[in-house]
Design an enzyme around this catalytic site. Structure first.
Site, mmCIF file in Angstrom:
data_model
loop_
_atom_site.group_PDB
_atom_site.id
_atom_site.type_symbol
_atom_site.label_atom_id
_atom_site.label_comp_id
_atom_site.label_asym_id
_atom_site.label_seq_id
_atom_site.Cartn_x
_atom_site.Cartn_y
_atom_site.Cartn_z
ATOM 1 N N GLN A 39 0.817 -1.205 0.000
ATOM 2 C CA GLN A 39 0.000 0.000 0.000
ATOM 3 C C GLN A 39 0.858 1.265 0.000
ATOM 4 O O GLN A 39 1.984 1.277 0.509
ATOM 5 C CB GLN A 39 -0.904 0.007 1.233
ATOM 6 C CG GLN A 39 -1.836 -1.192 1.333
ATOM 7 C CD GLN A 39 -3.023 -1.097 0.397
ATOM 8 O OE1 GLN A 39 -3.631 -0.043 0.265
ATOM 9 N NE2 GLN A 39 -3.367 -2.194 -0.250
ATOM 10 N N LYS A 66 0.097 7.529 6.022
ATOM 11 C CA LYS A 66 -0.849 6.807 5.163
ATOM 12 C C LYS A 66 -1.956 7.774 4.759
ATOM 13 O O LYS A 66 -2.588 8.386 5.622
ATOM 14 C CB LYS A 66 -1.438 5.603 5.893
ATOM 15 C CG LYS A 66 -0.415 4.521 6.188
ATOM 16 C CD LYS A 66 -1.073 3.272 6.779
ATOM 17 C CE LYS A 66 -0.040 2.169 7.009
ATOM 18 N NZ LYS A 66 -0.651 0.917 7.502
ATOM 19 N N ASP A 74 -6.004 0.760 2.085
ATOM 20 C CA ASP A 74 -5.910 1.065 3.515
ATOM 21 C C ASP A 74 -6.946 2.113 3.910
ATOM 22 O O ASP A 74 -7.215 3.060 3.161
ATOM 23 C CB ASP A 74 -4.517 1.594 3.866
ATOM 24 C CG ASP A 74 -3.486 0.487 3.984
ATOM 25 O OD1 ASP A 74 -3.885 -0.687 4.003
ATOM 26 O OD2 ASP A 74 -2.287 0.806 4.052
ATOM 27 N N LEU A 134 4.065 6.516 14.527
ATOM 28 C CA LEU A 134 5.410 6.734 15.074
ATOM 29 C C LEU A 134 6.287 5.498 14.882
ATOM 30 O O LEU A 134 5.883 4.381 15.208
ATOM 31 C CB LEU A 134 5.311 7.062 16.563
ATOM 32 C CG LEU A 134 6.526 7.697 17.222
ATOM 33 C CD1 LEU A 134 6.721 9.117 16.707
ATOM 34 C CD2 LEU A 134 6.371 7.715 18.739
ATOM 35 N N TRP A 135 7.479 5.710 14.345
ATOM 36 C CA TRP A 135 8.425 4.615 14.198
ATOM 37 C C TRP A 135 9.029 4.281 15.549
ATOM 38 O O TRP A 135 9.133 5.114 16.454
ATOM 39 C CB TRP A 135 9.544 5.000 13.231
ATOM 40 C CG TRP A 135 9.160 4.768 11.789
ATOM 41 C CD1 TRP A 135 7.949 4.973 11.225
ATOM 42 C CD2 TRP A 135 10.024 4.305 10.747
ATOM 43 N NE1 TRP A 135 7.982 4.677 9.902
ATOM 44 C CE2 TRP A 135 9.235 4.261 9.569
ATOM 45 C CE3 TRP A 135 11.358 3.943 10.677
ATOM 46 C CZ2 TRP A 135 9.767 3.849 8.335
ATOM 47 C CZ3 TRP A 135 11.877 3.536 9.450
ATOM 48 C CH2 TRP A 135 11.097 3.485 8.299
ATOM 49 N N ASP A 168 -6.825 -9.233 7.333
ATOM 50 C CA ASP A 168 -5.619 -9.194 6.497
ATOM 51 C C ASP A 168 -4.339 -9.371 7.307
ATOM 52 O O ASP A 168 -3.305 -8.821 6.963
ATOM 53 C CB ASP A 168 -5.578 -7.853 5.744
ATOM 54 C CG ASP A 168 -4.591 -7.847 4.592
ATOM 55 O OD1 ASP A 168 -4.488 -8.861 3.896
ATOM 56 O OD2 ASP A 168 -3.929 -6.807 4.385
ATOM 57 N N GLU A 212 4.810 -9.270 13.364
ATOM 58 C CA GLU A 212 6.162 -8.817 13.682
ATOM 59 C C GLU A 212 6.354 -8.714 15.186
ATOM 60 O O GLU A 212 5.426 -8.340 15.920
ATOM 61 C CB GLU A 212 6.440 -7.463 13.017
ATOM 62 C CG GLU A 212 6.502 -7.556 11.501
ATOM 63 C CD GLU A 212 6.820 -6.236 10.836
ATOM 64 O OE1 GLU A 212 8.022 -5.944 10.636
ATOM 65 O OE2 GLU A 212 5.872 -5.503 10.513
ATOM 66 N N ASP A 250 0.073 -2.293 11.204
ATOM 67 C CA ASP A 250 -0.696 -2.311 9.951
ATOM 68 C C ASP A 250 -2.149 -2.712 10.178
ATOM 69 O O ASP A 250 -2.598 -3.783 9.745
ATOM 70 C CB ASP A 250 -0.030 -3.250 8.933
ATOM 71 C CG ASP A 250 1.315 -2.719 8.462
ATOM 72 O OD1 ASP A 250 1.485 -1.486 8.423
ATOM 73 O OD2 ASP A 250 2.194 -3.532 8.142
#
Length: 423
Positions: A128, A144, A163, A245-246, A311, A316, A330
């Site tokens: 996406q 996104k 998304d 946020l990463w 989905d 992870e 996600d």
């Protein structure tokens, strides 16, 4: 003269007597009405005990909802002295992304939604469209974009469509309310593509920009990002979306295939779709015997069912952490159709008949059908509020009722000690 006085006295006595009689009749009538009303109420309660119970519990339910909204509400106007990025980084642990009590949350979400963008590039992976943005003071976020209006209903397979950016926001806060604490921080953001993205865009991203009428558009880079036909357009130059946020760079992720993944092939079913004893096979795999991973998968199945996310093909966890949690990443393939409850998402629960006791206790808090109301109240402060179309809140409560019924059937069949697992 004496006769006239006597007549006048008699008239006064008559008036006083009439007034007293009238007063007596009014009081008597009031008492009779009270008795009749009380009798009707008693007969009503006797004939409708459930209605009486609902009326008695309504104030308590309303207070409960207000208390829960207050507990999980966030204040975007909150001011903090420390770096928002440093605070969020300290929260991340092997088993949680954020703690339960986070008064600084509003300040961090506000920073994500408003700090200047210093770099913009294409997303590094996935099917996406997304952007990788660097904000002031170096924090990286994933952006996104918005594809659908709030009231859009998507029909078809459980993973159909693009998304839903608003689904990421709702999923993050639902994760907080249910005390999973395993979803990354997400907040809505409206971006001016002409002034905030194009001046700081990488050459690769800049190549994908184009105009459609008076609207600025781009198609970026992803598996399905093949050209202008796959691009997203702003409303003139303003594009709504969300930023996630990463994690701190030292927290590396390990990707694994979900044991209950779909085949994504028409007329081809996965093993779990045809084998009712599939969970027993999964329990025999070493990684599920010596870690909380299976219980995490069961938590995730309930979470995905509530949001309508069919989905979850991979999962992870943090690398080099043996008991690391399954992260709720996600979540944008959610809240597509409030009229459909995709029961196949609950296959791990149905086949394993197992659940964390703490998760069960959290679900029971909302068994009165108030989870949707709590989530809606919490989301009122969001930057892109209203986040969800109202039917989705009703769907959450309906789906939760279904989950509780399944678990109760498991407990009835196998016993509580064999169904509910300690943490």
């Amino acid at each position: 003269m004496r006769c006239s006085v006597e007549k006048l006295c008699r008239k006064k006595v008559h008036i006083i007597c009439l007034a007293a009689l009238l007063g007596f009749l009014l009081v008597t009538n009031h008492i009779l009405q009270k008795l009749e009303s009380s009798q009707r109420r008693t007969l009503h309660d006797f004939a409708n005990p459930e209605m009486k119970q609902k009326e008695e519990t309504l104030p308590l339910r309303t207070k409960k909802i207000k208390d829960l909204i207050q507990k999980y509400r966030f204040d975007l106007d909150m001011v903090i002295d420390d770096s928002p990025w440093a605070i969020a980084a300290k929260w991340v642990k092997a088993r949680e992304i954020h703690p339960s009590h986070i008064p600084e949350l509003g300040a961090i979400l506000n920073a994500m939604a408003s700090y200047p963008i210093t770099q913009a590039s294409t997303g590094h992976k996935g099917t996406q469209l997304k952007l990788k943005l660097r904000l002031k003071h170096g924090q990286i976020v994933a952006f996104k974009p918005m594809w659908y209006k709030r009231d859009t209903i998507l029909s078809g397979s459980p993973y159909i469509g693009r998304d839903r950016h608003n689904g990421e926001v709702a999923a993050f806060h639902l994760n907080r309310i249910l005390e999973f604490r395993r979803a990354p921080l997400v907040v809505g953001r409206r971006i001016n593509l002409d002034t905030e993205i194009i001046p700081v865009a990488s050459p690769a991203l800049l190549k994908t920009f184009f105009t459609n009428g008076s609207n600025t558009c781009f198609y970026g880079k992803c598996l399905y990002c093949l050209g202008k036909d796959d691009g997203v357009c702003a409303d003139k130059n303003i594009l709504e979306g969300v930023v996630a946020l990463w994690f701190p760079l030292e927290m590396k992720l390990q990707l694994s295939k979900h044991p209950w993944a779909r085949t994504y092939k028409k007329n081809v079913k996965a093993l779990w779709e045809t084998d009712d004893t599939y969970c027993d096979k999964i329990k025999g795999i070493r990684v599920f015997q010596h870690s909380p991973l299976l219980l995490d998968i069961l938590d995730t199945a309930i979470f995905d069912y509530l949001i309508g996310n069919g989905d979850r093909h991979h999962y992870e966890r943090f690398r080099d952490e043996p008991d690391a949690a399954l992260l709720l990443l996600d979540n944008a393939k959610s809240f597509g159709n409030p009229n459909v409850d995709e029961t196949s998402i609950l296959a791990p629960i149905i086949q394993c008949c197992r659940l964390r006791k703490s998760t069960w206790e959290q679900l029971l808090i909302h068994e009165d059908g108030d989870l949707g109301a709590v989530l809606k109240g919490v989301l009122e402060n969001e930057v892109i509020s209203p986040v969800l179309h109202d039917p989705h809140y009703t769907a959450i409560d309906r789906r939760l009722s279904h989950v509780l019924k399944i678990i109760r059937n498991c407990i009835h069949k196998h016993g509580e000690d064999n169904v509910l697992a300690e943490n």
